[in-house]
Scaffold this motif. Structure first.
Motif, PDB file in Angstrom:
ATOM      1  N   UNK A 238      -0.889   1.128  -4.322  1.00  0.00           N
ATOM      2  CA  UNK A 238      -0.173   2.052  -3.932  1.00  0.00           C
ATOM      3  C   UNK A 238      -1.237   3.175  -3.751  1.00  0.00           C
ATOM      4  N   UNK A 239      -1.190   3.974  -2.397  1.00  0.00           N
ATOM      5  CA  UNK A 239      -2.058   5.072  -2.490  1.00  0.00           C
ATOM      6  C   UNK A 239      -2.618   6.726  -3.946  1.00  0.00           C
ATOM      7  N   UNK A 240      -1.488   5.751  -4.423  1.00  0.00           N
ATOM      8  CA  UNK A 240      -1.671   7.597  -5.447  1.00  0.00           C
ATOM      9  C   UNK A 240      -2.338   6.585  -7.158  1.00  0.00           C
ATOM     10  N   UNK A 241      -1.888   5.033  -7.486  1.00  0.00           N
ATOM     11  CA  UNK A 241      -2.707   4.231  -7.876  1.00  0.00           C
ATOM     12  C   UNK A 241      -1.476   3.590  -8.782  1.00  0.00           C
ATOM     13  N   UNK A 242      -0.377   3.623  -7.874  1.00  0.00           N
ATOM     14  CA  UNK A 242       0.907   2.810  -9.346  1.00  0.00           C
ATOM     15  C   UNK A 242       0.539   1.416  -8.947  1.00  0.00           C
ATOM     16  N   UNK A 243       1.116   0.531  -9.351  1.00  0.00           N
ATOM     17  CA  UNK A 243       1.269  -1.106  -9.172  1.00  0.00           C
ATOM     18  C   UNK A 243       1.867  -1.786  -7.547  1.00  0.00           C
ATOM     19  N   UNK A 244       1.758  -2.051  -6.550  1.00  0.00           N
ATOM     20  CA  UNK A 244       2.285  -2.633  -5.855  1.00  0.00           C
ATOM     21  C   UNK A 244       2.075  -3.999  -5.473  1.00  0.00           C
ATOM     22  N   UNK A 245       3.097  -5.225  -5.851  1.00  0.00           N
ATOM     23  CA  UNK A 245       3.397  -6.127  -6.201  1.00  0.00           C
ATOM     24  C   UNK A 245       3.856  -6.772  -5.109  1.00  0.00           C
ATOM     25  N   UNK A 246       3.380  -7.142  -3.986  1.00  0.00           N
ATOM     26  CA  UNK A 246       3.976  -7.548  -2.538  1.00  0.00           C
ATOM     27  C   UNK A 246       3.853  -6.536  -2.230  1.00  0.00           C
ATOM     28  N   UNK A 250       6.738  -1.768  -5.519  1.00  0.00           N
ATOM     29  CA  UNK A 250       7.001  -2.749  -5.818  1.00  0.00           C
ATOM     30  C   UNK A 250       6.970  -3.279  -7.553  1.00  0.00           C
ATOM     31  N   UNK A 251       6.852  -2.793  -8.775  1.00  0.00           N
ATOM     32  CA  UNK A 251       6.224  -3.474 -10.057  1.00  0.00           C
ATOM     33  C   UNK A 251       6.168  -4.222 -10.291  1.00  0.00           C
ATOM     34  N   UNK A 252       7.585  -5.134 -10.216  1.00  0.00           N
ATOM     35  CA  UNK A 252       7.273  -6.195 -10.753  1.00  0.00           C
ATOM     36  C   UNK A 252       6.624  -7.492 -11.241  1.00  0.00           C
ATOM     37  N   UNK A 253       4.987  -7.070 -10.474  1.00  0.00           N
ATOM     38  CA  UNK A 253       3.913  -8.004 -11.341  1.00  0.00           C
ATOM     39  C   UNK A 253       2.818  -7.246 -10.703  1.00  0.00           C
ATOM     40  N   UNK A 254       1.559  -7.816 -11.096  1.00  0.00           N
ATOM     41  CA  UNK A 254       0.421  -7.273 -11.015  1.00  0.00           C
ATOM     42  C   UNK A 254      -0.216  -8.688  -9.171  1.00  0.00           C
ATOM     43  N   UNK A 255      -0.945  -7.964  -8.331  1.00  0.00           N
ATOM     44  CA  UNK A 255      -0.916  -8.169  -7.582  1.00  0.00           C
ATOM     45  C   UNK A 255      -2.464  -8.410  -7.608  1.00  0.00           C
ATOM     46  N   UNK A 256      -3.636  -9.241  -7.663  1.00  0.00           N
ATOM     47  CA  UNK A 256      -5.136  -9.978  -8.262  1.00  0.00           C
ATOM     48  C   UNK A 256      -6.082 -10.034  -6.884  1.00  0.00           C
TER      49      UNK A 256
END
Length: 292
Positions: A238-246, A250-256
Motif C-alpha cells: 500500500x502507499x505507506x509500505x504495508x502489504x497489499x495482497x490482492x 489485505x495482509x493474508x499473503x505476498x503479491x510479487x
C-alpha cells in the motif's frame, strides 16, 4: 504499489535505448532508468497497464543526447531499484526554501562507466515528489543501518560466504507485527543474475534491534516459471509500505512481481536474453505464528 482497490503502479528498472548488434557492445548501450506504468484492475482480477513513463534517469555525460544534468554525479551511469512510500517529508534548499513532499522513492545509483563492474560503486539515494506519478526531485544519499541476514538461504555460488539481501523489496505486515521481503538468492556459477526469488518474514522487533532471524515462506524458481533466471522482484504494497495482497489492507499473503530472462544466460555479453527481460507475477499466502 496498490493505490486503490482498482489501481496499482509498478516501478521498475529498465534500459530505454534499443540495442542493435551493429552499434557495439551491449553494455555500452545499457544505462538503467526508473520507469513506471499505471495498472487498472479488471473484473477477473488481472491488470491492464498504461503507457510506460520515466520517473528517474541517469545523468550520463555532457555531449550524450540523453544527458540529464539534474541527476547528481553519483548516479551518472545507472539509476535503478526503486522503492516508493507515502509519508510527510520536508527538504530545504537555498534556492527553494523548505518544501513538503508526500512521496519518497529510494533507489540505487552508480556513477562509473566500467563495463559491467559498476556494482562496486552503488549508493542508495532518495527522491521526493508530491504525486506518485512525479515529477521526482533527487535530494540525498541516506545513512545506513544494520539488518540481520540470519535464516536466509546461503549464496549458491559461494555457500560458505554468508547470506546477503540481494535486491530486497520490503513491506510491513501490521497484522503479524512483522516485515516481509522478496529477494534474489544470489548468483549461480558466478553469473551476475539470479535463478531464484525468495520470500521471507521476520518479527518487527528484530528489525528495530538488528537481531533475530528470517523465516523463508516461499520461493520462485525455474520449476514454477519455466525460466532459468528469476530475479529483481518487488512486493505489492500500500502507499505507506504495508502489504497489499490482492488489495489494500489485505495482509493474508505476498503479491510479487519479478523479472525473467528467456535465454540461457551463459554466453558472453550480449547474453541471448539480455534485452528480453519480461515481468512475471506470483502470490504467496502468509500463515503461521505471529511475527514468525
Amino acid at each position: 504499489m496498490q493505490t486503490s482497490e482498482t489501481q496499482r503502479i509498478i516501478y521498475y528498472c529498465a534500459n530505454t535505448v534499443e540495442y542493435r548488434s551493429s552499434s557495439g557492445n551491449a553494455l555500452d548501450a545499457t544505462h538503467d532508468h526508473v520507469l513506471f506504468n499505471v495498472g487498472t484492475r479488471q473484473p477477473d482480477g488481472s491488470y491492464t497497464w498504461g503507457l510506460t513513463q520515466t520517473a528517474l534517469r541517469p545523468r550520463l555525460q555532457p555531449g550524450d543526447p540523453n544527458y540529464h544534468p539534474a541527476t547528481p554525479n553519483w548516479a551518472a551511469y545507472h539509476i535503478c531499484d526503486p522503492d516508493v512510500v507515502k509519508g510527510n517529508f520536508t527538504y530545504t534548499t537555498p534556492q527553494t526554501g523548505e518544501k513538503t513532499y508526500t512521496w519518497a522513492m529510494f533507489f540505487t545509483g552508480a556513477d562509473n562507466d566500467d563495463h559491467g563492474a559498476d556494482g562496486r560503486f552503488n549508493v542508495v539515494g532518495v527522491a521526493l515528489a508530491t504525486s506518485p506519478l512525479g515529477p521526482w526531485t533527487i535530494v540525498a544519499s541516506p545513512a545506513r543501518s544494520f539488518v540481520t541476514t540470519a535464516g536466509l538461504t546461503p549464496e549458491p555460488f559461494l555457500p560458505d560466504s554468508g547470506r546477503f539481501l540481494h535486491n530486497a523489496s520490503w513491506a510491513y505486515d501490521p497484522s503479524r507485527q512483522s516485515f516481509v521481503i522478496s529477494r534474489d538468492t544470489g548468483p549461480l556459477d558466478g553469473n551476475e543474475i539470479q535463478t531464484d526469488v525468495e520470500v521471507g518474514r521476520i518479527a518487527g522487533s528484530s528489525i528495530w534491534t538488528g537481531g533475530g532471524a528470517w523465516s523463508v515462506v516461499g520461493r520462485i524458481t525455474g520449476a514454477q516459471t519455466g525460466y532459468k533466471w528469476n530475479h529483481n522482484s518487488g512486493l505489492v504494497r500500500d502507499p505507506y509500505g504495508g502489504l497489499a495482497f490482492q488489495g489494500p489492507l489485505d495482509y493474508s499473503g505476498a503479491d510479487v512481481y519479478f523479472a525473467t530472462e528467456p535465454g540461457s544466460g551463459n554466453t558472453a555479453p550480449p547474453w541471448d536474453g539480455y534485452f528480453k527481460y519480461r515481468m512475471q507475477h506470483s502470490t504467496f499466502p502468509l500463515s503461521g505464528l505471529r511475527g514468525a
